[in-house]
Scaffold this motif. Structure first.
Motif, PDB file in Angstrom:
ATOM      1  N   GLU A  28      26.329  40.960  30.865  1.00 38.40           N
ATOM      2  CA  GLU A  28      25.930  39.635  30.316  1.00 38.40           C
ATOM      3  C   GLU A  28      26.342  38.758  31.558  1.00 38.40           C
ATOM      4  N   ASN A  29      26.286  39.558  33.340  1.00 36.61           N
ATOM      5  CA  ASN A  29      25.563  38.594  33.960  1.00 36.61           C
ATOM      6  C   ASN A  29      27.538  37.819  34.084  1.00 36.61           C
ATOM      7  N   ILE A  30      28.409  37.817  33.987  1.00 40.34           N
ATOM      8  CA  ILE A  30      29.226  36.750  33.512  1.00 40.34           C
ATOM      9  C   ILE A  30      30.262  37.233  34.541  1.00 40.34           C
ATOM     10  N   PRO A  31      30.519  36.188  35.490  1.00 44.26           N
ATOM     11  CA  PRO A  31      31.971  36.793  36.373  1.00 44.26           C
ATOM     12  C   PRO A  31      33.328  36.894  35.885  1.00 44.26           C
ATOM     13  N   VAL A  32      34.363  38.157  36.259  1.00 42.26           N
ATOM     14  CA  VAL A  32      35.608  38.268  35.465  1.00 42.26           C
ATOM     15  C   VAL A  32      37.131  38.036  36.937  1.00 42.26           C
ATOM     16  N   ILE A  33      37.851  36.900  36.354  1.00 43.66           N
ATOM     17  CA  ILE A  33      39.126  36.936  36.424  1.00 43.66           C
ATOM     18  C   ILE A  33      39.876  37.982  36.085  1.00 43.66           C
ATOM     19  N   ALA A  34      40.952  38.609  36.480  1.00 50.67           N
ATOM     20  CA  ALA A  34      41.845  39.392  35.275  1.00 50.67           C
ATOM     21  C   ALA A  34      43.228  38.941  36.270  1.00 50.67           C
ATOM     22  N   LEU A  35      44.185  38.846  34.915  1.00 49.94           N
ATOM     23  CA  LEU A  35      45.323  38.753  36.028  1.00 49.94           C
ATOM     24  C   LEU A  35      46.125  39.464  35.528  1.00 49.94           C
ATOM     25  N   GLY A  36      47.161  40.249  36.212  1.00 44.51           N
ATOM     26  CA  GLY A  36      48.491  41.202  35.934  1.00 44.51           C
ATOM     27  C   GLY A  36      49.305  41.109  36.830  1.00 44.51           C
ATOM     28  N   GLY A  37      50.615  41.191  35.938  1.00 39.95           N
ATOM     29  CA  GLY A  37      51.785  41.518  36.183  1.00 39.95           C
ATOM     30  C   GLY A  37      52.361  42.530  37.448  1.00 39.95           C
ATOM     31  N   CYS A  38      51.766  43.602  37.156  1.00 40.98           N
ATOM     32  CA  CYS A  38      51.656  44.248  38.286  1.00 40.98           C
ATOM     33  C   CYS A  38      50.003  44.063  38.868  1.00 40.98           C
ATOM     34  N   VAL A  39      49.480  44.786  40.179  1.00 39.80           N
ATOM     35  CA  VAL A  39      47.848  45.433  40.454  1.00 39.80           C
ATOM     36  C   VAL A  39      47.978  46.215  41.445  1.00 39.80           C
ATOM     37  N   GLU A  40      47.205  47.234  41.762  1.00 37.05           N
ATOM     38  CA  GLU A  40      47.506  48.137  42.195  1.00 37.05           C
ATOM     39  C   GLU A  40      45.895  48.223  42.189  1.00 37.05           C
TER      40      GLU A  40
END
Length: 141
Positions: A77-89
């Protein structure tokens, strides 16, 4: 029935694959099913940006997990996504999957026990999202 070649048969500890021969069933992606039930695509179509998250973001995030299902629809759908995590690898891999940005909510190194405390986690998520909203407001003015 040989379930070794059936996609998803090993997911969730192999529960689905284990019952396939007995129920003559069809395996479906859990996240795809949930997103269909929730009419997620219809809601997403009116979004300018999607925030999502999970405890750990890594190279497996896009492989049948909830965030992978959300990302798939958002990319279509061409929608930007920001993902948040407690740990990011694996940040570069996550960006290549289609995430606009992936951010850790941890302010500094902490023990897993502390990171898992609800009050601590909620405070960190709120702080991170507040800072992101402040950035977004700069460009919306």
């Amino acid at each position: 029935m040989d379930i070794t070649l059936i996609a998803g048969a090993g997911a969730a500890g192999g529960m689905g694959g284990g019952i396939l021969p007995f129920l003559n069933a069809t395996l479906k992606s859990g996240i795809d099913t949930i997103l269909d039930i929730l009419h997620f695509r219809e809601y997403a179509q009116s979004a300018d940006l999607i925030f999502t998250g999970e405890g750990k973001l890594d190279a497996q995030t896009g492989m049948g997990k909830a965030l992978g299902g959300i990302l798939k629809i958002a990319v279509e759908e061409n929608i930007p996504v920001i993902a948040l995590g407690g740990c990011v690898e694996a940040v570069e891999q996550l960006n290549e999957m289609g995430f606009t940005a992936v951010l850790s909510v941890q302010p500094a190194p902490v023990s897993l026990d502390q990171a898992m405390r609800q009050e601590f986690a909620l405070k960190n998520i709120e702080r991170t999202v507040t800072q992101l909203i402040r950035i977004i407001k700069c460009f919306k003015s």
